[in-house]
Design an enzyme around this catalytic site. Structure first.
Site, PDB file in Angstrom:
ATOM      1  CG  ASP A 294     -30.551 -83.483 -21.889  1.00  0.00           C
ATOM      2  OD1 ASP A 294     -30.408 -83.391 -20.656  1.00  0.00           O
ATOM      3  OD2 ASP A 294     -31.105 -84.456 -22.438  1.00  0.00           O
TER       4      ASP A 294
ATOM      5  CG  ASP B  19     -22.544 -87.307  -9.392  1.00  0.00           C
ATOM      6  OD1 ASP B  19     -21.625 -86.868 -10.127  1.00  0.00           O
ATOM      7  OD2 ASP B  19     -23.735 -87.255  -9.707  1.00  0.00           O
TER       8      ASP B  19
ATOM      9  CB  THR C 283     -18.203 -85.797 -12.197  1.00  0.00           C
ATOM     10  OG1 THR C 283     -19.047 -84.764 -12.742  1.00  0.00           O
ATOM     11  CG2 THR C 283     -16.771 -85.536 -12.651  1.00  0.00           C
ATOM     12  CG  ASN C 284     -22.330 -88.008 -16.321  1.00  0.00           C
ATOM     13  OD1 ASN C 284     -21.615 -88.995 -16.175  1.00  0.00           O
ATOM     14  ND2 ASN C 284     -23.646 -88.097 -16.404  1.00  0.00           N
TER      15      ASN C 284
ATOM     16  CG  ASP D  46     -22.533 -81.350 -11.083  1.00  0.00           C
ATOM     17  OD1 ASP D  46     -21.837 -80.400 -10.691  1.00  0.00           O
ATOM     18  OD2 ASP D  46     -22.448 -81.854 -12.210  1.00  0.00           O
TER      19      ASP D  46
END
Length: 315
Positions: free
Chosen positions: A176, A32, A220-221, A34
């Site tokens: 969010d 990932d 990663t998002n 972060d």
């Protein structure tokens, strides 16, 4: 590590595990971004998330008092549990025994804990009623939840009609939004040195994995623009090679939308590095010598099955 003394290795650089892992059997290693490859400074990064979330809470009707609140990034650690329905934060041992519980900033007595969290009454501490504080990303929302519980109990008129679950959901929605609307990432991109800590050992780790024959991927998002900036920062002026950071990876997937990445069959797209536009990779040709498709290196979306196909991983 066999034959190597760990006495001179700083605690933060050691590897701890509770079971053995046969590394020669591992075909690919994924990261990932972060708080894995990119380590944020909680005193600045989480504080920024906290401050931006407060602004959004006020916009949806929370009292102006929130503007004067301060964030203490040292107040809690990972491994705690939020009880959304009761407004509590818990420390639980491996046997599901609640060792410590706070309601707002008030610590429950032993009798109060045992009355509410008797082992026979509570079978599990999982969603939807509980939230695990398992990443540093949760610190800002958890601390805000504690403060808002305390505020509600002081009879703040703006929160009288809200349950503790309502308050948690409001905080979750606002934080969010902070991560989605750019209010957080724009400031990080503007001054990465303020929010990100470089790891001088990162290149060594990636090189060692590559030399051992592992395929390496980043999942990663975050979208490409932010990913490129952050990874360029953490891998620039580190190590002896002068290459684009993506050269350390066999595959880079942005906008992965985890955890749905592992559960759905979402399509995968190539990222055009010049325009950041997306291109359907289904149009790419086959190559006959490897019996596998040519896939672009930088992608967005997709699913775990497609990732296995790209890396040619056999189950």
């Amino acid at each position: 590590m066999y034959g190597i003394s760990t006495e001179n290795i700083p605690l933060g650089e050691r590897i701890y595990c509770n079971r053995s892992l046969n590394m020669p059997s591992i075909q690919a290693v994924g990261f990932d971004m972060d708080y894995t490859l990119v380590m944020y400074k909680p005193e600045t990064f989480e504080n920024l998330a906290y401050e931006e979330t407060k602004k959004k809470l006020i916009q949806i009707g929370y009292p102006q008092e929130l503007l004067h609140w301060k964030f203490d990034h040292n107040y809690m650690i990972r491994g705690l549990v939020i009880d959304k329905k009761r407004g509590n934060v818990l420390k639980i041992d491996r046997y599901r025994y609640v060792k410590t519980a706070f309601h707002g900033f008030y610590e429950l007595t032993r009798d109060e804990r045992r009355t509410v969290y008797d082992l026979e009454k509570v079978l599990t501490y999982e969603e939807p009623d509980y939230v695990l504080i398992d990443t540093m990303f949760v610190f800002a929302e958890a601390y805000l939840f504690i403060q808002c519980v305390d505020l509600k109990d002081r009879r703040a008129k703006e929160l009288l009609e809200k349950s503790y679950v309502d308050i948690y959901n409001d905080i979750r929605a606002c934080i969010d939004l902070v991560h989605r609307d750019g209010s957080l990432k724009k400031q990080v991109m503007k001054s990465p040195e303020v929010f990100i800590k470089k790891d001088e050992n990162l290149v060594q780790v990636l090189d060692a994995l590559k030399i051992s024959g592992k395929k390496i991927f980043l999942l990663t998002n975050s979208l490409w623009g932010y990913t490129d900036m952050v990874m360029t920062y953490v891998l620039s002026d580190v190590g002896s090679r002068s290459v684009h950071w993506s050269e350390y990876f066999d595959v880079v997937i942005t906008g992965a939308q985890k955890p749905s990445f592992f559960k759905t069959a979402s399509p995968m797209y190539e990222v055009c590095l010049e325009t950041h536009h997306l291109k359907n990779i289904d149009v790419l040709p086959f190559i006959s010598d490897s019996n596998s498709r040519i896939h672009p290196k930088i992608m967005q979306g997709g699913n775990v099955k497609a990732l296995h196909e790209i890396l040619n991983i056999k189950k």
